[in-house]
Design an enzyme around this catalytic site. Sequence first.
Site, PDB file in Angstrom:
ATOM      1  N   PRO A   2       0.816  -1.159  -0.263  1.00  0.00           N
ATOM      2  CA  PRO A   2      -0.090   0.195  -0.003  1.00  0.00           C
ATOM      3  C   PRO A   2       1.019   1.245   0.121  1.00  0.00           C
ATOM      4  O   PRO A   2       1.825   1.289   0.786  1.00  0.00           O
ATOM      5  CB  PRO A   2      -0.764  -0.253   1.214  1.00  0.00           C
ATOM      6  N   GLU A   3       0.565   2.157  -0.831  1.00  0.00           N
ATOM      7  CA  GLU A   3       1.244   3.342  -0.834  1.00  0.00           C
ATOM      8  C   GLU A   3       0.403   4.600  -0.343  1.00  0.00           C
ATOM      9  O   GLU A   3      -0.529   4.274   0.314  1.00  0.00           O
ATOM     10  CB  GLU A   3       1.619   3.894  -2.450  1.00  0.00           C
ATOM     11  N   HIS A  95      -5.509 -14.942   9.274  1.00  0.00           N
ATOM     12  CA  HIS A  95      -4.590 -13.849   9.383  1.00  0.00           C
ATOM     13  C   HIS A  95      -5.139 -12.557  10.201  1.00  0.00           C
ATOM     14  O   HIS A  95      -4.510 -11.380   9.717  1.00  0.00           O
ATOM     15  CB  HIS A  95      -3.999 -13.719   7.962  1.00  0.00           C
ATOM     16  N   ARG A 114       1.098 -11.741   4.956  1.00  0.00           N
ATOM     17  CA  ARG A 114       2.549 -11.809   5.117  1.00  0.00           C
ATOM     18  C   ARG A 114       3.308 -11.608   6.271  1.00  0.00           C
ATOM     19  O   ARG A 114       4.582 -11.606   6.363  1.00  0.00           O
ATOM     20  CB  ARG A 114       3.228 -10.841   3.768  1.00  0.00           C
ATOM     21  N   ARG A 157      22.138  14.826  -7.174  1.00  0.00           N
ATOM     22  CA  ARG A 157      21.842  13.226  -7.108  1.00  0.00           C
ATOM     23  C   ARG A 157      21.886  12.411  -8.524  1.00  0.00           C
ATOM     24  O   ARG A 157      21.296  12.885  -9.216  1.00  0.00           O
ATOM     25  CB  ARG A 157      20.516  12.981  -6.513  1.00  0.00           C
TER      26      ARG A 157
END
Length: 282
Positions: A2-3, A95, A114, A157
């Site tokens: 998830p972002e 879970h 997970r 960078r």
Amino acid sequence: MPELPEVETTRKGLLKAIEGDVIRGVEIHTSALRFPLPDNMHERLAGCKVLDIARRAKYLMIRLSNGHELLVHLGMSGRFQVFSPGSAKPPRQKHDHVIFRTRRGCEVRFNDPRRFGFMALLATTEVNNHKFIRDLGPEPLGNSFNGPALAAKLYGRRTSIKSALLNQKIVAGLGNIYVCEALYHSNISPKRGAYTIQGVRAERLAVSIKHVLLLAISAGGSSLRDFRHADGGLGYFQHQFAVYGREREYCPRCEITDRLEGCIQRISQSGRSTFFCSQWQR
């Protein structure tokens, strides 16, 4: 994983369900997720009122009436599911590792197949100094995030702009999906050196990042594998992807102008798939 849009969608769902409610009890079915759960978490949370739920990058911060905050990261597959008072509650799933019950009768389950998410219980005064929070970059939806701010972070960078944007110290909360989409909307190649993103390019990219994130939040995020809203619903932004996951297809611009077939290419950068339009992004 998830972002930012998925975490923000989760935050809104939890806030609607439990803000102002009191945690009556916590049922724990594992000793650890990614890290061990906080000591005596069930005792320390019982009787606490939920004052607010904030977000920093991909982290949820549940502020409690006892002067502490529950810091939560969803990991790769973690999600909260809310069962409203009086609704039918199915048997606990394999879970469902942590279950919160409130005084009003709401039940909130944290499910993480997970087990790469985590929870930490911290004094509110200590949250911003936590090792996972203190070095985060600016919030891309914050008022201070703009072209000059992004340019300053990218100055000098030598890595690719794609890799730079995935660095949480440069911009907080971005992940693979939304970086690909933002680079497309700003016409910037993911292979371009980060140090070249200055001036007009930086402003265009900052605007595109905000635009893509806001669109994704309005669509409830993206449901590709595990992500679901707190009410169990799906996100729909995956149906609006311009390039992500669309190798050899047309991007929206090339569809409109009938440019070269199969303009969307996939390459690997830092072990992750990158999708971009080979015609428009430079």
